[in-house]
Design an enzyme around this catalytic site. Structure first.
Site, PDB file in Angstrom:
ATOM      1  N   ASP A  67     -44.141  76.162  26.324  1.00  0.00           N
ATOM      2  CA  ASP A  67     -45.141  76.826  25.490  1.00  0.00           C
ATOM      3  C   ASP A  67     -46.336  77.291  26.314  1.00  0.00           C
ATOM      4  O   ASP A  67     -46.469  76.967  27.494  1.00  0.00           O
ATOM      5  CB  ASP A  67     -45.591  75.879  24.357  1.00  0.00           C
ATOM      6  N   ASN A 136     -49.352  64.101  16.267  1.00  0.00           N
ATOM      7  CA  ASN A 136     -48.832  64.405  14.925  1.00  0.00           C
ATOM      8  C   ASN A 136     -47.321  64.679  14.957  1.00  0.00           C
ATOM      9  O   ASN A 136     -46.761  65.162  13.981  1.00  0.00           O
ATOM     10  CB  ASN A 136     -49.581  65.597  14.311  1.00  0.00           C
ATOM     11  N   HIS A 138     -45.735  66.792  17.027  1.00  0.00           N
ATOM     12  CA  HIS A 138     -45.282  68.134  17.443  1.00  0.00           C
ATOM     13  C   HIS A 138     -44.534  68.054  18.772  1.00  0.00           C
ATOM     14  O   HIS A 138     -44.779  67.176  19.597  1.00  0.00           O
ATOM     15  CB  HIS A 138     -46.423  69.154  17.474  1.00  0.00           C
ATOM     16  N   GLU A 143     -45.559  72.658  15.178  1.00  0.00           N
ATOM     17  CA  GLU A 143     -46.450  71.782  14.434  1.00  0.00           C
ATOM     18  C   GLU A 143     -45.829  71.357  13.100  1.00  0.00           C
ATOM     19  O   GLU A 143     -45.000  72.085  12.538  1.00  0.00           O
ATOM     20  CB  GLU A 143     -47.761  72.540  14.133  1.00  0.00           C
TER      21      GLU A 143
HETATM   22  C1  GLP Z   1     -49.685  69.802  23.911  1.00  0.00           C
HETATM   23  C2  GLP Z   1     -48.374  70.475  24.335  1.00  0.00           C
HETATM   24  C3  GLP Z   1     -47.185  69.598  24.131  1.00  0.00           C
HETATM   25  C4  GLP Z   1     -47.485  68.211  24.629  1.00  0.00           C
HETATM   26  C5  GLP Z   1     -48.577  67.597  23.789  1.00  0.00           C
HETATM   27  C6  GLP Z   1     -48.976  66.193  24.212  1.00  0.00           C
HETATM   28  O1  GLP Z   1     -50.178  70.214  22.685  1.00  0.00           O
HETATM   29  N1  GLP Z   1     -48.149  71.714  23.704  1.00  0.00           N
HETATM   30  O2  GLP Z   1     -46.058  70.175  24.783  1.00  0.00           O
HETATM   31  O3  GLP Z   1     -46.341  67.413  24.540  1.00  0.00           O
HETATM   32  O4  GLP Z   1     -49.730  68.410  23.824  1.00  0.00           O
HETATM   33  O5  GLP Z   1     -49.939  66.211  25.224  1.00  0.00           O
HETATM   34  P1  GLP Z   1     -50.399  64.960  26.036  1.00  0.00           P
HETATM   35  O6  GLP Z   1     -49.274  64.608  26.942  1.00  0.00           O
HETATM   36  O7  GLP Z   1     -51.616  65.416  26.798  1.00  0.00           O
HETATM   37  O8  GLP Z   1     -50.699  63.885  25.057  1.00  0.00           O
END
Ligand code: GLP
Length: 240
Positions: A67, A136, A138, A143
């Site tokens: 993404d 959440n 995702h 989402e």
């Molecule tokens: C972001 C990314 C996800 C990722 C998530 C968790 O929003 N789009 O791909 O898995 O956050 O992030 P973190 O590893 O910093 O908790």
């Protein structure tokens, strides 16, 4: 689903890096699906060390990132393009032409998403997809919602994600409100999936994922239909 519970972040990162390196050693021209966020940073650090020690060679690897924020300039230090260069790509020998990240600068987001989806398919799909997980539930930027999208698409970000990700920006107001992301089917078509989670804040999402119940209100639960999913998490994400 296989669940591996680690004592700490370093153990989780090491286990994940060994899986990625083994995938490349078994198939030098492997197609990798890569994730951003703080969770995989340690895994990338170890992969860079392994590359420097000649334990893994990225010269034939192709990568597709999950993404990207939209819109965002590649030079913005919070773009996922910038993140990947900083943590991995500028330290290893993957050819630039083999690196794919949804283009946050594209004028036509729909066209960009369609081309991205087609390009993944033209490579025969992803061999190994690395995933993090949002608080959440995702995955990528899919989402929680009443319905989810199958293919790569443009999506709005929830308040929960904007607030969780605002720690990287000057303020929550600076977090882009949209993103381009692989869809649920894009992710599920990967041959192997490794999901990483660390810390108490991920406990709720991990509990829902491993409960076996599937709901679009926790997108990660869709992974229950995949045949080859490994969840690597620390004790806090698992036990709370
Ligand atoms: C972001 C990314 C996800 C990722 C998530 C968790 O929003 N789009 O791909 O898995 O956050 O992030 P973190 O590893 O910093 O908790």
């Amino acid at each position: 689903m296989r669940i591996v519970i680690c004592d700490n972040y370093d153990e989780m990162s090491k286990k994940a890096a060994l899986i990625v390196a083994s995938q490349i050693n078994m198939k030098p021209n492997a197609v990798l699906g890569l994730a951003t966020g703080s969770t995989p940073e340690g895994m990338y650090r170890i992969l860079v060390d392994m590359y420097n020690n000649k334990e893994v060679d990225f010269s034939e690897v192709t990568t597709f990132n999950l993404d990207e924020y939209y819109p965002i300039s590649k030079s913005n230090s919070q773009s996922y393009d910038f993140f990947m260069k900083k943590h991995l790509f500028s330290h290893i020998n993957v050819p630039e032409a083999n690196i794919n990240i949804p283009n946050g600068e594209a004028c036509d987001a729909e066209k960009e998403c369609e081309e991205y989806e087609n390009k993944i398919a033209s490579f025969g799909g992803i061999d190994l997809q690395i995933l993090g997980i949002g608080q959440n539930g995702h995955i990528g930027f899919n989402e929680p919602d009443e319905f989810l999208y199958s293919n790569t698409h443009k999506t709005g970000l929830t308040e929960s994600t904007i607030s969780a990700n605002s720690r990287f920006f000057a303020s929550a107001g600076d977090v882009p409100k949209n993103a381009l992301t692989m869809g649920i089917a894009t992710i599920l078509k990967s041959k192997k999936i490794v999901l990483l989670a660390c810390g108490k804040s991920k406990h709720d999402a991990i509990s829902k994922l491993i409960s076996g119940k599937i709901t679009t209100l926790c997108p990660a639960t869709m992974l229950n239909v995949h045949r080859d999913l490994v969840v690597i998490c620390d004790k806090e994400a698992y036990h709370g």
